[in-house]
Design a protein around this motif. Structure first.
Motif, PDB file in Angstrom:
ATOM      1  N   GLY A  75     -10.315  -8.943  -0.345  1.00  0.00           N
ATOM      2  CA  GLY A  75     -11.004  -7.816   0.292  1.00  0.00           C
ATOM      3  C   GLY A  75     -12.432  -8.165   0.685  1.00  0.00           C
ATOM      4  O   GLY A  75     -13.247  -7.275   0.928  1.00  0.00           O
ATOM      5  N   GLN A  83      -1.484  -6.305   7.962  1.00  0.00           N
ATOM      6  CA  GLN A  83      -1.704  -5.555   6.720  1.00  0.00           C
ATOM      7  C   GLN A  83      -1.646  -6.475   5.490  1.00  0.00           C
ATOM      8  O   GLN A  83      -0.886  -7.435   5.475  1.00  0.00           O
ATOM      9  N   GLN A  85      -1.339  -5.823   1.240  1.00  0.00           N
ATOM     10  CA  GLN A  85      -1.285  -4.924   0.084  1.00  0.00           C
ATOM     11  C   GLN A  85      -1.301  -5.777  -1.181  1.00  0.00           C
ATOM     12  O   GLN A  85      -0.556  -6.752  -1.299  1.00  0.00           O
ATOM     13  N   SER A  90      -4.769  -1.315  -0.814  1.00  0.00           N
ATOM     14  CA  SER A  90      -5.672  -2.179  -0.067  1.00  0.00           C
ATOM     15  C   SER A  90      -6.419  -3.091  -1.048  1.00  0.00           C
ATOM     16  O   SER A  90      -6.805  -2.648  -2.136  1.00  0.00           O
TER      17      SER A  90
END
Ligand SMILES: Nc1ncnc2c1ncn2[C@@H]1O[C@H](COP(=O)(O)OP(=O)(O)OP(=O)(O)O)[C@@H](O)[C@H]1O
Length: 404
Positions: A75, A83, A85, A90
């Motif tokens: 992150g 995307q 996950q 997130s």
């Protein structure tokens, strides 16, 4: 005569469960220049999944997009498209970050803090209570073989020792996902073996490990599955054993045979495949096993001649005396004892919010010295004393820096 046919190596660990820890779909990262024009397409439509309890290798030559992928998983970068996950959320979510441990390629450590203070600092960032912090720090220092040098400033540590303290730091929050960037770089072969045993021990305990490395022998020793990147694109992904297996070749390993027996066996094989395909040689061990054997022999010989095996400042782990497998296992056992909560409950934050304001406020203190401030008020007296010492040390160093 016992003749054995070598079968494909079976899994030494229980197979990873199907629980998906990391799911990446169509991941693309384009770095842009000042004018917003595309400069480098570091990651290009990458898809992969990582399952709970597996050791997943991220491989590729320089500039292939490994570090960018890792930063996206942590992150620290936003994807341009696609995307990610991690644990179903997130990677920017605070609750996700609580479950991740990260060993960067370069250790960013406060060089004037001791190993113990360093771990205490990171333990505080995760909000671990003082007692739990102390216990974990002792156990982690023992595990990485640095108990004897816990009060030495990490700036004095060798590269291998910095890797060790970096690993301890990555594990302080008892993470469920551990991301290790070049974990064995700078380590001696004994340290490398210990690191690999530890990675396997973590996976056996259901932790998920993502390993980015250029040392293919290390990757081969520990990874269940690997992903190979080139030019930001996935070139190969799958279980290592399957990727490496040569289905059109067969190897038979036997004890040494007499000449007539060998001739008879070769005759049978030749009748089926002809001359060109047959090779007979002695199997070799890898350099690491050979090196460890030589060191172990030398260590034993020294013990027999001088008897000087204990009483030095070097940790048993570094002398190669500890049980390489039992040691990390035992400590992980302690680290995962159910008597105390494994990690503090992640603070409740509204879905979508990626920032823990309270934690940010704590982190936004006056640099490294800030670590010793607010939490010190709640610390137990001996600990406060240690923190005051660290504080004083930092103040001295800062003053010295100003004068010079
Ligand atoms: N901040 C950045 N700005 C611009 N380009 C970048 C940036 N970070 C990485 N890149 C580019 O993205 C590509 C992938 O880089 P990355 O660091 O992810 O590769 P890597 O596989 O980790 O390499 P190495 O093995 O050398 O660490 C390279 O072309 C690099 O120049």
């Amino acid at each position: 005569m016992t003749t054995t046919m070598e079968m494909p190596r079976t899994e030494t660990k229980p197979r990873a469960t199907a629980e998906v820890v990391v799911a990446v779909r169509g991941l693309t990262k384009v770095f842009r220049d000042f004018w917003g024009r595309p400069k480098a397409r570091a990651v290009d439509h990458v898809d992969f999944e990582v399952y709970r309890g597996e050791v997943f290798g991220l491989l590729g030559p320089n500039g292939s997009g490994k570090s960018t992928t890792v930063k996206l998983l942590l992150g620290l970068l936003y994807p341009t498209r696609g995307q990610i996950q991690v644990f179903g959320r997130s990677p920017r979510h605070v609750a996700t970050k609580y479950r991740i441990g990260y060993l960067p390629e370069e250790s960013y450590l406060y060089r004037y803090l001791s190993a113990r203070e360093t771990l205490d600092f990171f333990g505080r960032l995760f909000g671990l209570p003082a007692r739990q912090r102390r216990r974990r720090i002792d156990e982690l220092l023992e595990m990485v073989g640095l108990s004897q040098v816990g009060s030495r400033p990490v700036g004095e540590f060798s590269k291998g020792m910095q890797r060790r303290i970096g690993l301890a730091q990555a594990l302080i929050n008892d993470p469920d996902l551990v991301i290790l960037d070049e974990p064995t770089s700078g380590m001696d072969p004994i340290g490398c073996r210990e690191m690999k045993d530890l990675i396997l021990a973590l996976a056996r305990r259901g932790k998920t490990v993502i390993l980015s490395s250029h040392l293919l022998a290390d990757v081969e020793d520990v990874c269940d599955r690997v992903l190979i990147l080139y030019g930001g694109r996935v070139q190969a992904v799958g279980p290592l054993r399957e990727l490496l297996r040569k289905p059109d070749r067969l190897r038979i390993t036997t004890p040494v045979l007499s000449r007539p027996t060998l001739e008879r066996v070769l005759e049978i094989i030749r009748a089926e495949v002809g001359d060109a395909e047959i090779r007979v040689d002695n199997p070799t061990q890898n350099l690491e096993s050979f090196f460890l054997e030589v060191v172990e022999r030398a260590r034993k010989a020294a013990a027999e001649t001088s008897g000087a095996t204990v009483g030095t400042r070097v940790a048993p782990y570094l002398r190669g005396e500890a049980e390489p497998k039992a040691q990390p296992e035992r400590i992980l056992e302690k680290l995962t004892l159910p008597s105390e909560p494994v990690r503090p409950a992640a603070p409740e934050v509204p879905a979508g919010s990626a920032v823990d304001e309270a934690r940010l406020a704590e982190l936004a203190g006056p640099g490294p010295a800030g670590v010793t401030e607010a939490p010190a008020a709640a610390a137990a007296p001996p600990e406060r004393e240690a923190l005051e010492q660290a504080d004083q040390k930092l103040a001295e160093l800062l003053n010295r820096g100003k004068k010079s």
